[in-house]
Design an enzyme around this catalytic site. Structure first.
Site, PDB file in Angstrom:
ATOM      1  CE  LYS A 113      -6.031 -34.285 -73.457  1.00 58.89           C
ATOM      2  NZ  LYS A 113      -6.109 -33.537 -72.722  1.00 58.89           N
ATOM      3  CG  ASP A 144      -7.261 -35.923 -69.550  1.00 61.40           C
ATOM      4  OD1 ASP A 144      -7.892 -35.165 -68.956  1.00 61.40           O
ATOM      5  OD2 ASP A 144      -6.309 -35.156 -70.445  1.00 61.40           O
ATOM      6  CD  GLU A 170      -4.691 -36.153 -67.122  1.00 63.29           C
ATOM      7  OE1 GLU A 170      -4.426 -34.934 -67.255  1.00 63.29           O
ATOM      8  OE2 GLU A 170      -3.299 -37.153 -67.265  1.00 63.29           O
ATOM      9  CG  ASP A 196      -4.431 -32.180 -64.852  1.00 66.35           C
ATOM     10  OD1 ASP A 196      -4.279 -31.285 -64.720  1.00 66.35           O
ATOM     11  OD2 ASP A 196      -4.959 -32.118 -66.305  1.00 66.35           O
ATOM     12  CE  LYS A 220      -1.011 -30.472 -67.722  1.00 66.51           C
ATOM     13  NZ  LYS A 220      -2.243 -30.969 -68.068  1.00 66.51           N
TER      14      LYS A 220
END
Length: 333
Positions: A113, A144, A170, A196, A220
Protein backbone atom coordinates in the site's frame (compact mmCIF):
# COMPACT_ATOMS: atom_id res chain seq x y z
CA UNK A 1 -24.42 -6.98 -19.67
CA UNK A 2 -27.00 -9.75 -19.30
CA UNK A 3 -28.82 -10.34 -16.03
CA UNK A 4 -27.00 -13.34 -14.60
CA UNK A 5 -28.35 -13.16 -11.05
CA UNK A 6 -30.34 -15.94 -9.37
CA UNK A 7 -33.84 -15.06 -8.11
CA UNK A 8 -33.83 -13.01 -4.92
CA UNK A 9 -34.55 -15.04 -1.79
CA UNK A 10 -37.28 -13.57 0.44
CA UNK A 11 -36.04 -10.57 2.41
CA UNK A 12 -37.43 -12.03 5.62
CA UNK A 13 -35.22 -15.11 5.17
CA UNK A 14 -32.11 -12.94 4.89
CA UNK A 15 -33.03 -10.81 7.89
CA UNK A 16 -34.05 -13.70 10.11
CA UNK A 17 -30.86 -15.71 9.56
CA UNK A 18 -28.35 -12.83 9.42
CA UNK A 19 -25.36 -12.67 11.75
CA UNK A 20 -23.38 -9.44 12.09
CA UNK A 21 -19.81 -9.69 13.36
CA UNK A 22 -17.11 -7.18 14.29
CA UNK A 23 -13.64 -8.66 13.77
CA UNK A 24 -10.53 -6.89 15.10
CA UNK A 25 -7.56 -6.43 12.77
CA UNK A 26 -3.96 -7.21 13.60
CA UNK A 27 -2.86 -3.99 11.89
CA UNK A 28 -4.79 -0.84 11.04
CA UNK A 29 -5.80 -1.16 7.39
CA UNK A 30 -7.77 1.12 5.11
CA UNK A 31 -8.26 3.44 8.08
CA UNK A 32 -10.07 0.87 10.24
CA UNK A 33 -9.20 -1.33 13.22
CA UNK A 34 -12.35 -3.50 13.16
CA UNK A 35 -13.98 -5.14 10.14
CA UNK A 36 -17.74 -5.58 10.28
CA UNK A 37 -19.59 -8.07 8.08
CA UNK A 38 -23.01 -9.66 7.74
CA UNK A 39 -23.12 -13.42 7.21
CA UNK A 40 -26.02 -15.62 6.22
CA UNK A 41 -26.37 -19.27 5.21
CA UNK A 42 -28.02 -20.08 1.90
CA UNK A 43 -28.77 -23.40 0.20
CA UNK A 44 -25.20 -23.48 -1.21
CA UNK A 45 -23.56 -22.60 2.11
CA UNK A 46 -22.42 -19.56 4.05
CA UNK A 47 -22.11 -16.27 2.22
CA UNK A 48 -21.12 -12.69 3.07
CA UNK A 49 -22.42 -9.13 2.65
CA UNK A 50 -19.75 -6.66 3.75
CA UNK A 51 -19.59 -3.42 1.77
CA UNK A 52 -17.48 -0.81 3.52
CA UNK A 53 -19.53 1.38 5.83
CA UNK A 54 -19.27 4.53 3.69
CA UNK A 55 -20.89 2.90 0.64
CA UNK A 56 -24.45 3.94 -0.20
CA UNK A 57 -27.30 1.46 -0.94
CA UNK A 58 -26.76 1.60 -4.70
CA UNK A 59 -23.09 0.63 -4.44
CA UNK A 60 -23.81 -1.84 -1.63
CA UNK A 61 -26.46 -3.59 -3.71
CA UNK A 62 -23.75 -5.21 -5.84
CA UNK A 63 -22.28 -6.73 -2.68
CA UNK A 64 -25.69 -8.12 -1.72
CA UNK A 65 -26.08 -9.54 -5.23
CA UNK A 66 -22.74 -11.28 -4.72
CA UNK A 67 -23.84 -12.75 -1.40
CA UNK A 68 -27.03 -14.08 -3.01
CA UNK A 69 -25.10 -15.47 -5.99
CA UNK A 70 -22.71 -17.37 -3.71
CA UNK A 71 -25.39 -18.61 -1.32
CA UNK A 72 -28.31 -19.19 -3.70
CA UNK A 73 -26.72 -19.27 -7.16
CA UNK A 74 -25.28 -22.07 -9.29
CA UNK A 75 -23.17 -24.84 -7.83
CA UNK A 76 -19.49 -24.12 -8.46
CA UNK A 77 -16.95 -26.57 -9.86
CA UNK A 78 -13.56 -24.80 -9.74
CA UNK A 79 -10.79 -25.92 -12.05
CA UNK A 80 -8.09 -25.75 -9.34
CA UNK A 81 -8.03 -26.87 -5.68
CA UNK A 82 -5.74 -24.02 -4.57
CA UNK A 83 -4.82 -20.53 -5.68
CA UNK A 84 -1.58 -18.66 -5.07
CA UNK A 85 -1.94 -15.45 -3.05
CA UNK A 86 0.09 -12.34 -2.36
CA UNK A 87 1.19 -10.91 0.96
CA UNK A 88 -0.37 -7.54 1.77
CA UNK A 89 1.76 -4.84 3.36
CA UNK A 90 -0.34 -1.96 4.78
CA UNK A 91 1.06 1.52 5.29
CA UNK A 92 2.90 0.56 8.47
CA UNK A 93 6.09 1.90 9.99
CA UNK A 94 9.52 0.24 9.62
CA UNK A 95 9.22 -1.46 13.01
CA UNK A 96 6.13 -3.39 11.87
CA UNK A 97 7.24 -4.55 8.43
CA UNK A 98 8.78 -7.87 9.41
CA UNK A 99 5.89 -8.83 11.67
CA UNK A 100 3.27 -8.19 9.00
CA UNK A 101 5.11 -10.03 6.24
CA UNK A 102 5.74 -13.02 8.50
CA UNK A 103 1.97 -13.64 8.50
CA UNK A 104 2.15 -14.63 4.82
CA UNK A 105 4.40 -17.72 4.77
CA UNK A 106 5.53 -18.88 1.35
CA UNK A 107 4.08 -15.95 -0.57
CA UNK A 108 6.20 -15.03 -3.60
CA UNK A 109 4.37 -11.74 -4.21
CA UNK A 110 3.90 -8.69 -1.96
CA UNK A 111 1.29 -6.01 -2.55
CA UNK A 112 2.44 -2.75 -0.94
CA UNK A 113 0.00 0.00 0.00
CA UNK A 114 1.38 3.38 -1.05
CA UNK A 115 0.17 7.00 -1.30
CA UNK A 116 -1.20 6.95 2.24
CA UNK A 117 -2.37 10.36 3.39
CA UNK A 118 0.15 11.89 5.78
CA UNK A 119 3.05 9.83 4.44
CA UNK A 120 5.73 10.64 1.88
CA UNK A 121 7.20 9.06 -1.22
CA UNK A 122 10.23 8.21 0.92
CA UNK A 123 7.95 6.12 3.16
CA UNK A 124 6.61 4.32 0.10
CA UNK A 125 10.11 3.63 -1.20
CA UNK A 126 11.13 2.16 2.16
CA UNK A 127 8.16 -0.23 2.19
CA UNK A 128 8.70 -1.29 -1.41
CA UNK A 129 12.39 -1.91 -0.68
CA UNK A 130 11.42 -4.06 2.32
CA UNK A 131 8.96 -6.00 0.17
CA UNK A 132 11.63 -6.61 -2.49
CA UNK A 133 14.02 -7.85 0.19
CA UNK A 134 11.31 -10.17 1.57
CA UNK A 135 10.58 -11.92 -1.75
CA UNK A 136 14.10 -11.71 -3.18
CA UNK A 137 15.12 -11.25 -6.78
CA UNK A 138 12.74 -13.92 -8.05
CA UNK A 139 9.66 -12.63 -6.23
CA UNK A 140 7.11 -10.06 -7.32
CA UNK A 141 6.28 -6.66 -5.83
CA UNK A 142 3.14 -4.75 -6.75
CA UNK A 143 1.88 -1.43 -5.38
CA UNK A 144 -1.62 -0.11 -4.72
CA UNK A 145 -2.24 3.65 -4.46
CA UNK A 146 -6.06 3.49 -4.18
CA UNK A 147 -6.31 6.42 -6.62
CA UNK A 148 -4.62 8.80 -4.18
CA UNK A 149 -2.07 10.30 -6.60
CA UNK A 150 -2.45 12.96 -9.25
CA UNK A 151 -0.99 12.09 -12.65
CA UNK A 152 2.15 14.13 -11.91
CA UNK A 153 2.57 12.54 -8.47
CA UNK A 154 2.06 9.08 -9.91
CA UNK A 155 4.62 9.68 -12.64
CA UNK A 156 7.18 10.85 -10.09
CA UNK A 157 6.47 7.86 -7.84
CA UNK A 158 6.68 5.28 -10.61
CA UNK A 159 9.99 6.70 -11.81
CA UNK A 160 11.33 6.36 -8.24
CA UNK A 161 9.88 2.88 -7.69
CA UNK A 162 10.57 1.32 -11.09
CA UNK A 163 14.10 0.16 -10.07
CA UNK A 164 12.41 -2.27 -7.65
CA UNK A 165 10.94 -4.06 -10.71
CA UNK A 166 7.27 -3.59 -9.96
CA UNK A 167 4.89 -6.25 -11.24
CA UNK A 168 2.31 -3.48 -11.71
CA UNK A 169 0.89 -0.31 -10.17
CA UNK A 170 -2.73 -0.65 -9.07
CA UNK A 171 -5.09 2.31 -9.52
CA UNK A 172 -2.38 4.99 -9.18
CA UNK A 173 -4.83 7.74 -10.26
CA UNK A 174 -8.58 8.21 -10.07
CA UNK A 175 -10.23 8.41 -13.50
CA UNK A 176 -10.04 6.41 -16.71
CA UNK A 177 -8.64 9.40 -18.68
CA UNK A 178 -5.98 9.89 -15.99
CA UNK A 179 -5.04 6.21 -16.15
CA UNK A 180 -4.67 6.50 -19.92
CA UNK A 181 -2.51 9.63 -19.60
CA UNK A 182 -0.27 8.05 -16.95
CA UNK A 183 0.07 4.89 -19.01
CA UNK A 184 1.18 7.01 -21.97
CA UNK A 185 3.70 9.00 -19.90
CA UNK A 186 5.28 5.96 -18.24
CA UNK A 187 5.28 3.58 -21.20
CA UNK A 188 9.08 3.32 -21.12
CA UNK A 189 9.34 2.37 -17.44
CA UNK A 190 8.15 -1.20 -17.79
CA UNK A 191 5.54 -0.79 -15.02
CA UNK A 192 2.11 -2.09 -16.12
CA UNK A 193 -0.96 -0.18 -14.96
CA UNK A 194 -3.78 -2.07 -13.25
CA UNK A 195 -7.32 -0.76 -12.74
CA UNK A 196 -9.27 -1.54 -9.57
CA UNK A 197 -11.64 1.27 -8.52
CA UNK A 198 -12.14 2.11 -12.19
CA UNK A 199 -13.64 -1.37 -12.55
CA UNK A 200 -15.47 -2.12 -9.29
CA UNK A 201 -16.81 1.39 -8.64
CA UNK A 202 -17.71 2.21 -12.24
CA UNK A 203 -21.18 2.18 -13.75
CA UNK A 204 -19.54 0.44 -16.70
CA UNK A 205 -16.76 -1.89 -15.47
CA UNK A 206 -15.60 -2.51 -19.04
CA UNK A 207 -15.01 1.16 -19.90
CA UNK A 208 -11.37 1.09 -18.77
CA UNK A 209 -10.64 -1.89 -21.02
CA UNK A 210 -12.32 -0.28 -24.03
CA UNK A 211 -10.33 2.93 -23.46
CA UNK A 212 -7.01 1.07 -23.42
CA UNK A 213 -6.29 2.76 -20.09
CA UNK A 214 -4.90 -0.28 -18.26
CA UNK A 215 -2.76 -3.33 -18.89
CA UNK A 216 -4.74 -5.54 -16.52
CA UNK A 217 -7.85 -5.47 -14.36
CA UNK A 218 -8.26 -6.17 -10.64
CA UNK A 219 -11.43 -8.23 -10.18
CA UNK A 220 -13.24 -8.56 -6.83
CA UNK A 221 -16.25 -10.82 -6.42
CA UNK A 222 -18.31 -8.83 -3.92
CA UNK A 223 -18.13 -5.34 -5.48
CA UNK A 224 -18.84 -6.73 -8.96
CA UNK A 225 -22.01 -8.55 -7.98
CA UNK A 226 -20.65 -12.04 -7.43
CA UNK A 227 -18.73 -14.84 -9.08
CA UNK A 228 -21.13 -15.18 -12.02
CA UNK A 229 -21.10 -11.47 -12.89
CA UNK A 230 -17.33 -11.17 -12.39
CA UNK A 231 -16.66 -14.10 -14.73
CA UNK A 232 -18.77 -12.39 -17.38
CA UNK A 233 -16.69 -9.20 -17.00
CA UNK A 234 -13.46 -11.20 -17.32
CA UNK A 235 -14.73 -12.87 -20.48
CA UNK A 236 -15.70 -9.56 -22.07
CA UNK A 237 -12.71 -7.47 -21.00
CA UNK A 238 -10.07 -9.37 -22.96
CA UNK A 239 -7.31 -8.34 -20.53
CA UNK A 240 -5.29 -10.25 -17.95
CA UNK A 241 -6.85 -10.08 -14.50
CA UNK A 242 -5.88 -10.29 -10.85
CA UNK A 243 -8.50 -11.61 -8.42
CA UNK A 244 -8.51 -9.76 -5.13
CA UNK A 245 -10.69 -9.18 -2.06
CA UNK A 246 -11.94 -6.39 0.15
CA UNK A 247 -10.71 -7.39 3.62
CA UNK A 248 -13.41 -10.05 3.79
CA UNK A 249 -13.92 -12.70 6.42
CA UNK A 250 -12.92 -16.20 5.36
CA UNK A 251 -16.42 -16.61 3.95
CA UNK A 252 -15.94 -13.72 1.53
CA UNK A 253 -12.43 -14.93 0.74
CA UNK A 254 -13.91 -18.31 -0.14
CA UNK A 255 -16.12 -16.52 -2.69
CA UNK A 256 -13.01 -14.90 -4.17
CA UNK A 257 -11.15 -18.21 -4.24
CA UNK A 258 -13.98 -19.83 -6.20
CA UNK A 259 -13.84 -16.93 -8.65
CA UNK A 260 -10.07 -17.23 -9.08
CA UNK A 261 -10.22 -20.99 -9.53
CA UNK A 262 -12.86 -20.59 -12.23
CA UNK A 263 -10.59 -18.51 -14.50
CA UNK A 264 -8.44 -20.76 -16.72
CA UNK A 265 -4.80 -19.76 -17.00
CA UNK A 266 -4.86 -17.14 -14.24
CA UNK A 267 -1.29 -15.84 -14.26
CA UNK A 268 -1.16 -13.45 -11.29
CA UNK A 269 -1.15 -14.30 -7.59
CA UNK A 270 -4.45 -13.39 -5.94
CA UNK A 271 -5.14 -10.82 -3.24
CA UNK A 272 -6.99 -13.42 -1.19
CA UNK A 273 -4.62 -13.88 1.74
CA UNK A 274 -5.99 -11.03 3.85
CA UNK A 275 -7.40 -13.30 6.56
CA UNK A 276 -3.83 -12.92 7.85
CA UNK A 277 -4.72 -9.31 8.71
CA UNK A 278 -7.64 -10.36 10.91
CA UNK A 279 -7.09 -11.01 14.61
CA UNK A 280 -10.28 -13.13 14.65
CA UNK A 281 -12.48 -14.89 12.11
CA UNK A 282 -15.79 -16.72 11.91
CA UNK A 283 -14.36 -20.20 11.41
CA UNK A 284 -11.84 -22.34 13.31
CA UNK A 285 -10.22 -23.12 9.94
CA UNK A 286 -9.76 -19.70 8.31
CA UNK A 287 -8.44 -19.26 4.77
CA UNK A 288 -4.97 -18.28 5.90
CA UNK A 289 -2.03 -18.38 3.49
CA UNK A 290 -0.12 -21.66 3.70
CA UNK A 291 2.87 -22.28 1.43
CA UNK A 292 1.92 -19.18 -0.54
CA UNK A 293 -1.67 -20.14 -1.30
CA UNK A 294 -5.17 -20.79 0.01
CA UNK A 295 -7.51 -23.71 -0.56
CA UNK A 296 -10.59 -23.35 -2.73
CA UNK A 297 -13.34 -24.50 -0.39
CA UNK A 298 -16.54 -23.53 1.32
CA UNK A 299 -16.02 -22.31 4.87
CA UNK A 300 -17.80 -23.90 7.82
CA UNK A 301 -18.84 -21.07 10.11
CA UNK A 302 -18.66 -21.69 13.86
CA UNK A 303 -21.71 -20.54 15.82
CA UNK A 304 -19.64 -19.95 18.94
CA UNK A 305 -17.34 -17.60 17.01
CA UNK A 306 -20.36 -15.77 15.61
CA UNK A 307 -21.53 -15.20 19.18
CA UNK A 308 -18.08 -14.27 20.48
CA UNK A 309 -17.57 -11.63 17.81
CA UNK A 310 -21.16 -10.49 17.43
CA UNK A 311 -21.54 -6.78 16.76
CA UNK A 312 -23.40 -4.62 19.25
CA UNK A 313 -27.17 -4.43 19.00
CA UNK A 314 -27.08 -0.97 17.45
CA UNK A 315 -24.54 -2.06 14.83
CA UNK A 316 -26.57 -5.16 14.04
CA UNK A 317 -29.65 -2.97 13.53
CA UNK A 318 -27.61 -0.66 11.27
CA UNK A 319 -26.50 -3.57 9.09
CA UNK A 320 -30.02 -5.00 8.84
CA UNK A 321 -31.29 -1.60 7.73
CA UNK A 322 -28.50 -1.52 5.19
CA UNK A 323 -29.45 -4.95 3.90
CA UNK A 324 -33.06 -3.79 3.50
CA UNK A 325 -31.97 -0.71 1.53
CA UNK A 326 -29.68 -2.73 -0.74
CA UNK A 327 -32.38 -5.36 -1.25
CA UNK A 328 -34.77 -2.60 -2.33
CA UNK A 329 -32.27 -1.51 -4.98
CA UNK A 330 -32.01 -5.05 -6.32
CA UNK A 331 -35.80 -5.40 -6.34
CA UNK A 332 -36.15 -2.22 -8.43
CA UNK A 333 -33.68 -3.59 -10.97
Amino acid sequence: MPDLAPPLPPLDDLLRDAHVVALPLTTRFRGIDVREALLVEGPRGWTEFSPFVEYDPVESAAWLAAAIDFGWGPDRHPVAPRVAVNATLPSVGPDQLAGVLARFPGCRTVKVKVAERGQTLADDIARVAAARAFVGDDGRVRIDANANWSVDEAEEALVALAPYRLEYAEQPVRSVPELAELRRRTAGLGVPIAADESVRKASDPLAVARAGAADLLVIKAQPLGGVTAALDIVAQAGLPVVVSSALDTSVGLSMGAYLAASIPGLAHDCGLGTAALLAADVTPEPLLPVDGGVDVRRVDVDVDLLREHAATDDRRAWWLDRLRASYAVLTER
